[in-house]
Design a protein around this motif. Structure first.
Motif, PDB file in Angstrom:
ATOM      1  N   LEU A  33       0.824  -1.219   0.000  1.00  0.00           N
ATOM      2  CA  LEU A  33       0.000   0.000   0.000  1.00  0.00           C
ATOM      3  C   LEU A  33       0.853   1.262   0.000  1.00  0.00           C
ATOM      4  CD1 LEU A  33      -2.796  -1.053   2.546  1.00  0.00           C
ATOM      5  CD2 LEU A  33      -2.998  -0.912   0.058  1.00  0.00           C
ATOM      6  N   PRO A 173      -9.494  16.739   1.934  1.00  0.00           N
ATOM      7  CA  PRO A 173      -8.959  17.077   3.253  1.00  0.00           C
ATOM      8  C   PRO A 173      -9.915  17.959   4.040  1.00  0.00           C
ATOM      9  CG  PRO A 173      -7.317  17.451   1.529  1.00  0.00           C
ATOM     10  CD  PRO A 173      -8.612  17.172   0.835  1.00  0.00           C
ATOM     11  N   SER A 174     -10.043  17.694   5.328  1.00  0.00           N
ATOM     12  CA  SER A 174     -10.850  18.575   6.152  1.00  0.00           C
ATOM     13  C   SER A 174     -10.288  18.646   7.559  1.00  0.00           C
ATOM     14  CB  SER A 174     -12.305  18.115   6.173  1.00  0.00           C
ATOM     15  OG  SER A 174     -12.388  16.876   6.826  1.00  0.00           O
ATOM     16  N   GLY A 177     -12.236  15.549  10.423  1.00  0.00           N
ATOM     17  CA  GLY A 177     -13.000  14.353  10.145  1.00  0.00           C
ATOM     18  C   GLY A 177     -13.120  14.019   8.691  1.00  0.00           C
TER      19      GLY A 177
ATOM     20  N   MET B  95      -6.021   9.511   7.531  1.00  0.00           N
ATOM     21  CA  MET B  95      -6.218   9.690   6.100  1.00  0.00           C
ATOM     22  C   MET B  95      -7.116  10.892   5.817  1.00  0.00           C
ATOM     23  SD  MET B  95      -6.911   6.251   3.977  1.00  0.00           S
ATOM     24  CE  MET B  95      -8.678   6.306   3.802  1.00  0.00           C
ATOM     25  N   TYR B  96      -7.890  11.309   6.842  1.00  0.00           N
ATOM     26  CA  TYR B  96      -8.917  12.317   6.632  1.00  0.00           C
ATOM     27  C   TYR B  96      -8.558  13.705   7.143  1.00  0.00           C
ATOM     28  CZ  TYR B  96     -11.469   7.932   6.143  1.00  0.00           C
ATOM     29  OH  TYR B  96     -11.869   6.687   5.773  1.00  0.00           O
ATOM     30  N   GLY B  97      -7.292  14.003   7.234  1.00  0.00           N
ATOM     31  CA  GLY B  97      -6.910  15.292   7.806  1.00  0.00           C
ATOM     32  C   GLY B  97      -6.441  16.278   6.755  1.00  0.00           C
ATOM     33  N   LEU B  98      -5.801  17.322   7.234  1.00  0.00           N
ATOM     34  CA  LEU B  98      -5.234  18.321   6.323  1.00  0.00           C
ATOM     35  C   LEU B  98      -3.879  17.823   5.808  1.00  0.00           C
ATOM     36  CD1 LEU B  98      -6.116  21.561   8.298  1.00  0.00           C
ATOM     37  CD2 LEU B  98      -7.301  20.593   6.322  1.00  0.00           C
ATOM     38  N   VAL B 137      -1.120  12.024   5.599  1.00  0.00           N
ATOM     39  CA  VAL B 137       0.095  11.818   4.817  1.00  0.00           C
ATOM     40  C   VAL B 137      -0.367  11.174   3.507  1.00  0.00           C
ATOM     41  CG1 VAL B 137       2.346  10.688   4.759  1.00  0.00           C
ATOM     42  CG2 VAL B 137       1.433  11.543   6.926  1.00  0.00           C
ATOM     43  N   THR B 138      -0.715  11.991   2.562  1.00  0.00           N
ATOM     44  CA  THR B 138      -1.504  11.659   1.371  1.00  0.00           C
ATOM     45  C   THR B 138      -2.929  11.309   1.824  1.00  0.00           C
ATOM     46  OG1 THR B 138      -1.374   9.226   1.088  1.00  0.00           O
ATOM     47  CG2 THR B 138       0.544  10.513   0.350  1.00  0.00           C
ATOM     48  N   SER B 139      -3.886  11.440   0.944  1.00  0.00           N
ATOM     49  CA  SER B 139      -5.264  11.048   1.281  1.00  0.00           C
ATOM     50  C   SER B 139      -5.579   9.670   0.726  1.00  0.00           C
ATOM     51  CB  SER B 139      -6.256  12.086   0.748  1.00  0.00           C
ATOM     52  OG  SER B 139      -6.046  13.306   1.428  1.00  0.00           O
ATOM     53  N   GLN B 140      -4.581   8.821   0.681  1.00  0.00           N
ATOM     54  CA  GLN B 140      -4.728   7.459   0.170  1.00  0.00           C
ATOM     55  C   GLN B 140      -4.551   6.472   1.316  1.00  0.00           C
ATOM     56  OE1 GLN B 140      -5.352   6.518  -3.112  1.00  0.00           O
ATOM     57  NE2 GLN B 140      -5.758   8.690  -3.433  1.00  0.00           N
ATOM     58  N   PRO B 141      -5.170   5.295   1.216  1.00  0.00           N
ATOM     59  CA  PRO B 141      -4.966   4.293   2.267  1.00  0.00           C
ATOM     60  C   PRO B 141      -3.557   3.713   2.175  1.00  0.00           C
ATOM     61  CG  PRO B 141      -6.322   3.398   0.489  1.00  0.00           C
ATOM     62  CD  PRO B 141      -6.065   4.822   0.150  1.00  0.00           C
ATOM     63  N   HIS B 142      -2.811   3.711   3.268  1.00  0.00           N
ATOM     64  CA  HIS B 142      -1.549   2.972   3.268  1.00  0.00           C
ATOM     65  C   HIS B 142      -1.242   2.400   4.628  1.00  0.00           C
ATOM     66  CE1 HIS B 142       1.009   6.611   4.373  1.00  0.00           C
ATOM     67  NE2 HIS B 142       0.083   7.241   3.686  1.00  0.00           N
TER      68      HIS B 142
END
Lengths: 187, 187
Positions: A33, A173-174, A177, B95-98, B137-142
């Protein structure tokens, strides 16, 4: 950028060696991943072809997008030899190599396709001999997942943060949440 | 530098939440080892106090050196609340942050002690609310191991590469393979 940063070098693949089914399933999945999320174009599992790992990564590719190859090879050593024969170079991440901070600029400056070899606990001597670069991400024991992540971010620099994957699922991004957008299916 | 880069901020600790004994043993151990190797001063395991994880990290500290704390807390949420009450700030990797690349300079510029919260698969809403920063850290699942590694390298910059641990075991970088020095016992 649209498309993987790995394309800058033709391709950047990650070869996972020494995988053991029971012990390593989750760690090897993380390696796969991370390869995708941080800009590589492909992931190869050497030896025991653990279908669960491949299913995890191909599932993520189908939902989250990107152009990413995942497969197996029966022999990691042969895979490395062929990669070199085809003109690519081989970077082996190990606690016992030269410091990343010194070697990374040299590796990044070479335009050759790169195979990044990521071991588990014990790595056969041959890989040290075959690698163009044996690279250590600190000379302390930690994690192959972390070593790979740090190496890729240094290789690709900021471009990993601006890669667009165009998947069915995208996160915006937010501050506090989740903001998911589903069903775009662009990619 | 001798001593952990985390001391720049008073202290930088990593709080691992959502650990499940069977599934996460190795990944959580990687989180702990990365915390130490990449410059944090401590690792806290919330909830189920898995002694095997603590044994792994304290074993590494005793052999490889460094001033590093490892322990457990029954409640991750209370630990976060107390950290803030004592004047520290909380960075939640998700994954859901800025985007890290935008937030990291702000976090690095603040001199407050930092608690880095690293989740497993599902993170309770409270952490998003309590965190000073929700960072992706990227908006991708890892991988939480990779996210932590990339965050710490960006927070501490090159200093992680020049940290001296002074352990009984030290590795000297070499081109092809292993050069270990044992038994110095400086640290």
């Amino acid at each position: 950028m649209v498309g993987s940063p790995g394309k800058t070098y033709g391709k950047v693949y990650v070869l996972r060696i020494g995988h053991r089914r029971e012990r390593d399933k989750r760690v090897t999945t993380h390696v796969a991943l991370v390869s995708r999320a941080l800009g590589a174009n492909g992931f190869i599992l050497a030896g025991d072809c653990d279908k669960r790992v491949l299913a995890s990564i191909t599932g993520v590719v189908s939902r989250w997008g990107g152009d990413f190859y995942a497969g197996c090879t029966p022999s990691g050593v042969k895979y490395v030899e062929e990669w070199r024969e085809e003109g690519g170079e081989v970077v082996h991440l190990t606690m016992y190599g030269l410091p990343l901070i010194e070697v990374a600029p040299i590796i990044a400056a070479s335009s050759k396709p790169k195979l990044v070899v990521v071991g588990a606990e014990k790595v056969p001597r041959e890989y040290y001999e075959l690698a163009d670069y044996n690279v250590s991400v600190t000379s302390q024991p930690h994690s192959e997942v972390a070593a790979l992540a740090v190496f890729l971010t240094l290789l690709f620099d900021d471009s990993i943060y601006y890669t667009v994957f165009r998947g069915k699922t995208t996160i915006y991004p937010s501050l506090r949440g989740k903001r998911l957008v589903l069903g775009h299916g662009l990619g």
